[in-house]
Design a protein around this motif. Structure first.
Motif, PDB file in Angstrom:
ATOM      1  N   GLY A 128       0.822  -1.175   0.058  1.00  0.00           N
ATOM      2  CA  GLY A 128       0.007  -0.240   0.053  1.00  0.00           C
ATOM      3  C   GLY A 128       0.702   1.157  -0.106  1.00  0.00           C
ATOM      4  O   GLY A 128       1.968   1.302  -0.379  1.00  0.00           O
ATOM      5  N   ILE A 129       0.227   2.535   0.232  1.00  0.00           N
ATOM      6  CA  ILE A 129       0.931   3.737   0.356  1.00  0.00           C
ATOM      7  C   ILE A 129       1.053   3.939   1.740  1.00  0.00           C
ATOM      8  O   ILE A 129       0.103   4.118   2.509  1.00  0.00           O
ATOM      9  CB  ILE A 129       0.058   4.890  -0.233  1.00  0.00           C
ATOM     10  N   LEU A 130       2.452   4.266   2.262  1.00  0.00           N
ATOM     11  CA  LEU A 130       2.632   4.675   3.702  1.00  0.00           C
ATOM     12  C   LEU A 130       3.256   5.795   3.744  1.00  0.00           C
ATOM     13  O   LEU A 130       4.466   6.298   3.063  1.00  0.00           O
ATOM     14  CB  LEU A 130       3.632   3.457   4.252  1.00  0.00           C
ATOM     15  N   ALA A 131       2.925   6.602   4.840  1.00  0.00           N
ATOM     16  CA  ALA A 131       3.525   7.879   5.106  1.00  0.00           C
ATOM     17  C   ALA A 131       4.516   7.691   6.273  1.00  0.00           C
ATOM     18  O   ALA A 131       4.268   6.979   6.997  1.00  0.00           O
ATOM     19  CB  ALA A 131       2.330   8.838   5.380  1.00  0.00           C
ATOM     20  N   ALA A 132       5.349   8.631   6.000  1.00  0.00           N
ATOM     21  CA  ALA A 132       6.455   8.981   7.195  1.00  0.00           C
ATOM     22  C   ALA A 132       7.059  10.397   7.211  1.00  0.00           C
ATOM     23  O   ALA A 132       6.986  11.152   5.897  1.00  0.00           O
ATOM     24  CB  ALA A 132       7.436   7.734   6.958  1.00  0.00           C
ATOM     25  N   GLN A 133       7.585  10.737   8.182  1.00  0.00           N
ATOM     26  CA  GLN A 133       8.246  12.173   8.208  1.00  0.00           C
ATOM     27  C   GLN A 133       9.546  12.038   7.175  1.00  0.00           C
ATOM     28  O   GLN A 133      10.302  10.940   7.276  1.00  0.00           O
ATOM     29  CB  GLN A 133       8.452  12.638   9.575  1.00  0.00           C
ATOM     30  N   THR A 134       9.782  13.112   6.537  1.00  0.00           N
ATOM     31  CA  THR A 134      10.928  13.050   5.800  1.00  0.00           C
ATOM     32  C   THR A 134      12.211  12.715   6.537  1.00  0.00           C
ATOM     33  O   THR A 134      12.532  13.285   7.483  1.00  0.00           O
ATOM     34  CB  THR A 134      11.262  14.493   5.133  1.00  0.00           C
ATOM     35  N   ASN A 135      13.186  12.267   5.942  1.00  0.00           N
ATOM     36  CA  ASN A 135      14.665  11.931   6.501  1.00  0.00           C
ATOM     37  C   ASN A 135      14.618  11.200   7.990  1.00  0.00           C
ATOM     38  O   ASN A 135      15.227  11.565   8.895  1.00  0.00           O
ATOM     39  CB  ASN A 135      15.272  13.360   6.821  1.00  0.00           C
ATOM     40  N   GLU A 166      -4.833  10.136   1.575  1.00  0.00           N
ATOM     41  CA  GLU A 166      -3.507  10.031   0.661  1.00  0.00           C
ATOM     42  C   GLU A 166      -2.670   8.939   0.877  1.00  0.00           C
ATOM     43  O   GLU A 166      -1.806   8.252   0.124  1.00  0.00           O
ATOM     44  CB  GLU A 166      -2.853  11.301   0.900  1.00  0.00           C
ATOM     45  N   ALA A 167      -2.609   8.293   2.188  1.00  0.00           N
ATOM     46  CA  ALA A 167      -1.963   7.200   2.489  1.00  0.00           C
ATOM     47  C   ALA A 167      -2.830   6.131   3.403  1.00  0.00           C
ATOM     48  O   ALA A 167      -3.883   6.598   3.943  1.00  0.00           O
ATOM     49  CB  ALA A 167      -0.901   7.839   3.302  1.00  0.00           C
ATOM     50  N   ASP A 168      -2.413   4.673   3.304  1.00  0.00           N
ATOM     51  CA  ASP A 168      -3.129   3.840   3.843  1.00  0.00           C
ATOM     52  C   ASP A 168      -2.879   3.924   5.437  1.00  0.00           C
ATOM     53  O   ASP A 168      -3.572   3.310   6.393  1.00  0.00           O
ATOM     54  CB  ASP A 168      -2.890   2.671   3.400  1.00  0.00           C
ATOM     55  N   ALA A 169      -1.434   4.247   5.839  1.00  0.00           N
ATOM     56  CA  ALA A 169      -1.193   4.252   7.235  1.00  0.00           C
ATOM     57  C   ALA A 169       0.183   4.904   7.485  1.00  0.00           C
ATOM     58  O   ALA A 169       0.874   5.498   6.426  1.00  0.00           O
ATOM     59  CB  ALA A 169      -0.746   2.860   7.550  1.00  0.00           C
ATOM     60  N   VAL A 170       0.589   5.332   8.644  1.00  0.00           N
ATOM     61  CA  VAL A 170       1.673   6.064   8.882  1.00  0.00           C
ATOM     62  C   VAL A 170       2.550   5.113   9.679  1.00  0.00           C
ATOM     63  O   VAL A 170       2.177   4.438  10.586  1.00  0.00           O
ATOM     64  CB  VAL A 170       1.469   7.356  10.090  1.00  0.00           C
ATOM     65  N   LEU A 171       3.804   5.223   9.490  1.00  0.00           N
ATOM     66  CA  LEU A 171       4.736   4.588  10.197  1.00  0.00           C
ATOM     67  C   LEU A 171       5.554   5.620  10.908  1.00  0.00           C
ATOM     68  O   LEU A 171       6.125   6.557  10.420  1.00  0.00           O
ATOM     69  CB  LEU A 171       5.877   3.589   9.590  1.00  0.00           C
ATOM     70  N   ALA A 172       5.671   5.672  12.334  1.00  0.00           N
ATOM     71  CA  ALA A 172       6.625   6.432  13.185  1.00  0.00           C
ATOM     72  C   ALA A 172       6.532   5.825  14.487  1.00  0.00           C
ATOM     73  O   ALA A 172       6.270   4.616  14.909  1.00  0.00           O
ATOM     74  CB  ALA A 172       5.577   7.779  13.474  1.00  0.00           C
ATOM     75  N   ASP A 173       7.363   6.550  15.407  1.00  0.00           N
ATOM     76  CA  ASP A 173       7.664   6.172  16.769  1.00  0.00           C
ATOM     77  C   ASP A 173       6.314   5.697  17.528  1.00  0.00           C
ATOM     78  O   ASP A 173       5.484   6.580  17.470  1.00  0.00           O
ATOM     79  CB  ASP A 173       8.320   7.018  17.499  1.00  0.00           C
ATOM     80  N   LYS A 174       6.321   4.554  18.266  1.00  0.00           N
ATOM     81  CA  LYS A 174       4.878   4.127  18.677  1.00  0.00           C
ATOM     82  C   LYS A 174       4.589   5.141  20.009  1.00  0.00           C
ATOM     83  O   LYS A 174       3.301   5.463  20.257  1.00  0.00           O
ATOM     84  CB  LYS A 174       5.187   2.680  19.244  1.00  0.00           C
TER      85      LYS A 174
END
Length: 241
Positions: A128-135, A166-174
């Protein structure tokens, strides 16, 4: 370009020499101010959070006078190298790639699990489409897999991308995502987690060896007396030393 690089190098060298000579009156602590519980701006517009309390205690133990400044995440390393501040304390995971550009103290958190937030438990994390903060280490992790990465300058924009489709999910610190999921009935914290990076440390210019030693000693003393674990528990950040 050569002039810019030379200027940055001179600024970094000058800052390091001032510290070594004992003439540095203030150590500037650079943070993002937008990534709770690690760092954020309170109602008074002041830096707050786990890293504010940690940084103030480290400065006290190292007998340093510290001043807090904020900087956008995507330019936080270049502006350290350029001399706009002396330390990065911004939830920055220690990675080999970053260590080629700057130096790090020992870690003050263990690797914190990264989690996924989505609008549905059926979100496609593989293709899918996953969002994350740049860098971030999360963006790098997604880029290495089969999912499509969409990057945003701020963590708030990654959450908005999921909510507006715009995205299916976000990956970030829990630790960042959990309170957001708890506060928003439309968002779900998924069960899958990723363990990335080598923990979080202070980022410094490679020339500032004395400053690194001072902060390393302060971090070590907080680990030894248990005060670092108490601070981690207070801000609900997983892992104990």
């Amino acid at each position: 370009m050569k002039t810019l690089i030379l200027t940055s190098a001179v600024l970094a060298l000058t800052a390091g020499m001032a510290l070594a000579d004992g003439h540095a009156k203030t150590i500037r602590m650079g943070t993002e101010g937008a990534y709770p519980p690690y760092n954020f701006l309170n109602d008074a517009g002041e830096v707050a959070g786990f890293e504010r309390e940690l940084g103030d205690e480290l400065c006290a133990r190292a007998e340093l006078t510290c001043q807090w400044v904020t900087n956008e995440w995507d330019s936080i390393i270049p502006n350290l190298v350029s001399g706009n501040y002396d330390v990065i304390i911004a939830g920055m995971s220690i990675t080999d790639e970053r260590d080629e550009v700057i130096d790090f103290t020992q870690n003050y958190t263990l690797p914190d699990p990264s989690g996924y937030i989505a609008m549905s438990e059926d979100a496609d994390l593989k293709s899918g489409i996953l969002a994350a903060q740049t860098n971030t280490i999360q963006a790098a992790f997604i880029a290495e897999g089969s999912a499509t990465l969409v990057e945003f300058a701020t963590p708030e924009e990654t959450i908005a991308a999921v909510k507006n489709g715009e995205a299916d999910a976000v990956l970030a610190d829990k630790a960042f995502l959990t309170p957001i999921a708890d506060a928003d009935a439309d968002l779900i914290m998924l069960e899958q987690e990723e363990l990335l990076g080598g923990g979080i440390g202070l980022g410094l210019r490679e020339s500032d060896t004395e400053l690194k030693e001072k902060f390393n000693a302060a971090i070590a003393s907080m680990k030894e007396d248990g005060s670092l674990n108490e601070l981690l528990a207070k801000w609900e950040i997983s892992g104990q030393f």
